[in-house]
Motif scaffolding. Structure first.
Motif, PDB file in Angstrom:
ATOM      1  N   LYS A   1      -5.835   4.575  -6.245  1.00 36.76           N
ATOM      2  CA  LYS A   1      -5.720   4.092  -4.399  1.00 36.76           C
ATOM      3  C   LYS A   1      -5.108   5.328  -3.765  1.00 36.76           C
ATOM      4  CE  LYS A   1      -7.173  -0.291  -4.418  1.00 36.76           C
ATOM      5  NZ  LYS A   1      -8.250  -0.770  -3.498  1.00 36.76           N
ATOM      6  N   LEU A   2      -4.083   5.950  -4.466  1.00 39.99           N
ATOM      7  CA  LEU A   2      -3.326   6.973  -3.950  1.00 39.99           C
ATOM      8  C   LEU A   2      -4.204   8.082  -3.571  1.00 39.99           C
ATOM      9  CD1 LEU A   2      -0.556   8.164  -2.768  1.00 39.99           C
ATOM     10  CD2 LEU A   2      -0.120   8.878  -5.013  1.00 39.99           C
TER      11      LEU A   2
ATOM     12  N   GLN B   1      -7.612   8.093  -3.465  1.00 41.54           N
ATOM     13  CA  GLN B   1      -8.493   7.775  -2.397  1.00 41.54           C
ATOM     14  C   GLN B   1      -7.799   7.608  -0.798  1.00 41.54           C
ATOM     15  OE1 GLN B   1      -9.954   3.626  -3.276  1.00 41.54           O
ATOM     16  NE2 GLN B   1     -10.735   4.407  -5.588  1.00 41.54           N
ATOM     17  N   ASN B   2      -6.635   7.590  -0.692  1.00 44.34           N
ATOM     18  CA  ASN B   2      -6.172   7.569   0.928  1.00 44.34           C
ATOM     19  C   ASN B   2      -5.886   8.845   1.162  1.00 44.34           C
ATOM     20  OD1 ASN B   2      -6.410   4.777   0.911  1.00 44.34           O
ATOM     21  ND2 ASN B   2      -4.374   4.297   0.391  1.00 44.34           N
ATOM     22  N   GLY B   3      -6.113  10.023   0.030  1.00 45.88           N
ATOM     23  CA  GLY B   3      -5.790  11.204   0.394  1.00 45.88           C
ATOM     24  C   GLY B   3      -4.452  11.835   0.096  1.00 45.88           C
ATOM     25  N   GLY B   4      -3.773  10.758  -0.701  1.00 50.00           N
ATOM     26  CA  GLY B   4      -2.457  11.408  -1.503  1.00 50.00           C
ATOM     27  C   GLY B   4      -2.634  11.957  -2.683  1.00 50.00           C
TER      28      GLY B   4
ATOM     29  N   GLN C   1       0.881  -1.203  -0.023  1.00 53.71           N
ATOM     30  CA  GLN C   1       0.057  -0.036  -0.046  1.00 53.71           C
ATOM     31  C   GLN C   1       0.868   1.219  -0.076  1.00 53.71           C
ATOM     32  OE1 GLN C   1      -3.127  -0.237   3.029  1.00 53.71           O
ATOM     33  NE2 GLN C   1      -3.983  -2.189   2.544  1.00 53.71           N
ATOM     34  N   HIS C   2       2.122   1.242  -0.610  1.00 56.42           N
ATOM     35  CA  HIS C   2       2.754   2.393  -0.814  1.00 56.42           C
ATOM     36  C   HIS C   2       2.578   3.031  -2.293  1.00 56.42           C
ATOM     37  CE1 HIS C   2       5.072   0.633   2.546  1.00 56.42           C
ATOM     38  NE2 HIS C   2       4.947   1.720   3.209  1.00 56.42           N
TER      39      HIS C   2
END
Length: 401
Positions: free
Chosen positions: A271-272, A274-277, A235-236
């Motif tokens: 994904k990035l 969605q995770n606030g990145g 998840q990086h």
């Protein structure tokens, strides 16, 4: 191998003849000596009989002399043509013993110092394999016969990967990497084999090998792909996007894996976000693919030794890297002289391209059997930068050894 052993047997028979013929001659001489001794004994017995008869008054002195002369003539006639007695200083058992020891010793020395296994492998590799299993068995024997050959270990590792045997492939990639000096491309494939051998579980060993490969060559494609996979699984997602974007930059435009890689980059980017990145929107710099133009010709001394239908393999291989060709073109002797172009599009494997290596060597090989790894005549260039743009002249001018 039957014809080889037949030839060896004939040579041994020739060698043994030099030892056995004197023995047979000695036996014949011995029989002649025995016959001569018998004739002499009969002569002496005849003389004794004549003397006894003369003493008894049966024969006169003149008759005695005539009998002696007759016995002497008979002895001379019986012994005429016999050779002089031969004396052997070695003794009779030695030639026979030598005749036994020579073939035994010769066979033992050949089995110890000879190369019968390599001869048999060369004969087998001249014929195409009937199956992948047969090719694997040949390569395994080649690795055993040539333990210091990085090329044999590399091709066996690739074959193991094609058979879904990643653990065996990892062992061979490790061996090839040690023999070839830990080249980044070999390290990347070693790490990949370890990854699949461990059921796609990441490990410190895989991490270390992949990092070493990227330190030596930041554009090493297998390591970039692996590091991107690990980053995505852990998840990086920002690192996954970075590694896969770098990988996308070094793939040729027509590479079939580009579409899947672009999809992976998009999923990691989503994904990035969605995770606030924050997703970097900068596009990677395009990396031009290497293109080398080569004019191939035959030397005058070779032209009358080849046939128009003989295959000619023109390829480039890394000066410091895996032994596999980076780009290959196949033509025939009838096409020569001819100018060909080698580029990333001619790569045999996506991770082995001209643009991934700073220096390469150009090779042109004539092979009547159609085998790119062995032939009759060859021409080689000096090390060249893979970025060279001028047309290179390559002359096939020497026996392939």
């Amino acid at each position: 191998m039957i014809d080889f052993w037949m030839a060896a047997g004939l040579l041994l028979l020739v060698a043994l003849s030099f030892l056995l013929i004197p023995v047979l001659r000695g036996r014949r001489a011995q029989s002649e000596e025995d016959r001569t001794a018998l004739n002499v004994a009969l002569y002496q017995e005849r003389i004794a009989e004549l003397q006894a008869q003369q003493e008894e008054g049966v024969l006169s002195a003149a008759q005695l002399d005539g009998g002696r002369a007759e016995a002497a003539r008979e002895l001379l006639a019986d012994t005429e043509g016999s050779s002089a007695e031969r004396v052997s200083r070695l003794g009779k058992p030695w030639p026979v013993l030598a005749a036994i020891l020579v073939p035994v010793l010769a066979l033992g020395l050949y089995l110890h110092f000879g190369a019968s296994d390599k001869v048999e492998l060369a004969r087998e590799f001249s014929q195409p394999p009937g199956s992948l299993a047969q090719m694997t068995e040949r390569l395994e024997r080649a690795v055993k016969a040539q333990p210091d050959s990085a090329e044999s270990a590399y091709f066996l590792a690739r074959t193991y990967m094609a058979q879904d045997r990643p653990a065996d492939a990892a062992r061979m990639f490790e061996r090839a990497a040690k023999l070839a000096g830990r080249q980044p491309e070999l390290l990347g494939q070693w790490a990949q084999a370890l990854y699949f051998a461990g059921n796609k579980a990441w490990s410190p060993q895989i991490q270390g090998i992949a990092e070493e490969a990227l330190k030596l060559n930041p554009r090493e494609v297998t390591s970039l792909g692996l590091m991107g996979i690990n980053a995505f699984e852990s998840q990086h997602f920002d690192q996954a996007v970075s590694y896969w974007t770098r990988l996308l930059a070094v793939l040729p435009p027509n590479d079939p894996s580009r579409e899947a890689l672009e999809g992976g980059i998009k999923r990691a980017g989503d994904k990035l976000v969605q995770n606030g990145g924050k997703l970097e929107t900068t596009q990677p710099m395009a990396v031009p693919g290497a293109r080398m133009k080569v004019r191939v010709a035959l030397s005058a001394s070779v032209q009358d030794k080849v046939q128009p239908g003989d295959s000619v393999f023109v390829f480039a291989r890394a000066v410091s890297g895996p032994p596999a060709p980076l780009a290959v073109k196949r033509i025939t002797v009838a096409d020569l002289p001819l100018e060909v172009e080698l580029s990333d599009a001619d790569a045999m494997m996506p991770q082995l391209k001209l643009s991934n290596f700073a220096e390469v060597q150009l090779v042109a090989r004539v092979s009547r059997a159609g085998q790119p790894t062995a032939g009759e005549w060859v021409g080689r260039s000096q090390p060249l930068p893979s970025s060279v743009t001028a047309t290179q002249a390559l002359t096939i001018d020497r026996p392939d050894q």
